[in-house]
Motif scaffolding. Structure first.
Motif, PDB file in Angstrom:
ATOM      1  N   ASP A 167       5.804  -0.515   7.555  1.00  0.00           N
ATOM      2  CA  ASP A 167       5.643  -0.048   6.180  1.00  0.00           C
ATOM      3  C   ASP A 167       6.081   1.405   6.038  1.00  0.00           C
ATOM      4  OD1 ASP A 167       4.860  -0.983   3.599  1.00  0.00           O
ATOM      5  OD2 ASP A 167       3.112   0.328   3.692  1.00  0.00           O
ATOM      6  N   GLU A 216       0.640   8.550  -0.166  1.00  0.00           N
ATOM      7  CA  GLU A 216       0.633   7.219   0.449  1.00  0.00           C
ATOM      8  C   GLU A 216       1.048   7.289   1.923  1.00  0.00           C
ATOM      9  OE1 GLU A 216       2.932   4.228  -1.573  1.00  0.00           O
ATOM     10  OE2 GLU A 216       2.318   2.664  -0.152  1.00  0.00           O
ATOM     11  N   CYS A 223       6.574  -3.767  -5.775  1.00  0.00           N
ATOM     12  CA  CYS A 223       5.985  -2.937  -4.735  1.00  0.00           C
ATOM     13  C   CYS A 223       4.732  -2.244  -5.260  1.00  0.00           C
ATOM     14  CB  CYS A 223       7.039  -1.940  -4.260  1.00  0.00           C
ATOM     15  SG  CYS A 223       6.391  -0.717  -3.144  1.00  0.00           S
ATOM     16  N   GLU A 265       7.989  -9.185  -0.900  1.00  0.00           N
ATOM     17  CA  GLU A 265       6.619  -8.699  -0.675  1.00  0.00           C
ATOM     18  C   GLU A 265       5.826  -9.715   0.147  1.00  0.00           C
ATOM     19  OE1 GLU A 265       4.927  -5.931  -1.101  1.00  0.00           O
ATOM     20  OE2 GLU A 265       6.608  -4.873  -1.991  1.00  0.00           O
TER      21      GLU A 265
END
Ligand SMILES: Cc1ncc(CO)c(N)n1
Length: 225
Positions: free
Chosen positions: A44, A82, A135, A207
């Motif tokens: 990720d 993030e 996303c 996803e």
């Protein structure tokens, strides 16, 4: 029905499958295998680097200052909030900063980020947003759902992850992208809208595949021995 409600509805089956995926449920119930989570966080991180580049391109394509500013804010949140989550998890899980950055993108990471980049490079902002919207939006939806599971936000391993994606700050980015895409969809022909719908469906599929890749800790063929 707004345009984003329409494309969300069109992709509902795959979104539901993502929500039900054992990786996602495992984060919510705290039962996910830590090796799958480590694999996920490393992949990720690489994905988010490319996602950030796409948002930077959004700043370039933006027709006005408000839009530029929105992308700049989303870019800053991704790079400095993030991805900080990933850096702090990595440290806790014994993955060095060098290892994190040196992760080789897995099959889905590469396919997904290349597809996003290809759509962005066509040079139209609506296409770019259609590609990145699943996303931000799906993680917010998942964050909110998982946060309802008793104990999920307090879980010692996965609680911080759930709190990040259920946060108002993260949700604001998703909501901003939703309103931008609805704005850009106004006045488009049905054919153009179908094109955007197809892009949104494709990244919604990616996803799901990303969760599954992490759950299986998928490798490239030559790494399988
Ligand atoms: C693959 C993927 N999709 C969406 C998000 C949310 O930013 C993320 N971190 N990773």
């Amino acid at each position: 029905m707004t345009f984003t409600q329409r494309i969300r509805k069109n992709a509902d089956a795959i979104w539901k499958a993502s929500h039900k995926h054992p990786f996602v449920q495992g984060i919510g119930y705290g039962t996910l295998d830590l090796e799958s989570f480590k694999y996920f966080m490393r992949q990720d991180y690489k994905y988010l680097i490319e996602y950030s580049r796409v948002m930077a391109m959004g700043t370039v394509l933006a027709p006005d200052l408000d839009t530029m500013s929105g992308f700049a804010k989303a870019l800053d949140e991704t790079l400095n909030t993030e991805m900080e989550l990933h850096r702090s998890y990595a440290e806790r899980l014994g993955i060095s900063r060098e290892e994190l950055e040196a992760t080789i993108p897995g099959p889905v990471t590469l396919a997904y980020s290349s597809y996003m980049m290809a759509e962005a490079q066509k040079g139209a902002l609506a296409e770019l947003i259609a590609a990145i919207l699943p996303c931000a939006w799906s993680y917010y939806e998942i964050g909110l759902q998982l946060a309802k599971i008793p104990g999920a936000t307090e879980h010692e391993q996965y609680g911080e992850w759930v709190r990040m994606y259920a946060s108002d700050e993260f949700g604001e980015i998703a909501e901003w992208l939703i309103s931008k895409l609805d704005e850009l969809a106004e006045g488009k022909t049905e054919e153009e809208l179908e094109q955007l719908e197809a892009i949104f469906l494709n990244t919604s599929r990616y996803e799901y595949m990303f969760w599954d890749m992490a759950y299986q800790q998928e490798r490239w063929p030559e790494e399988l021995e």
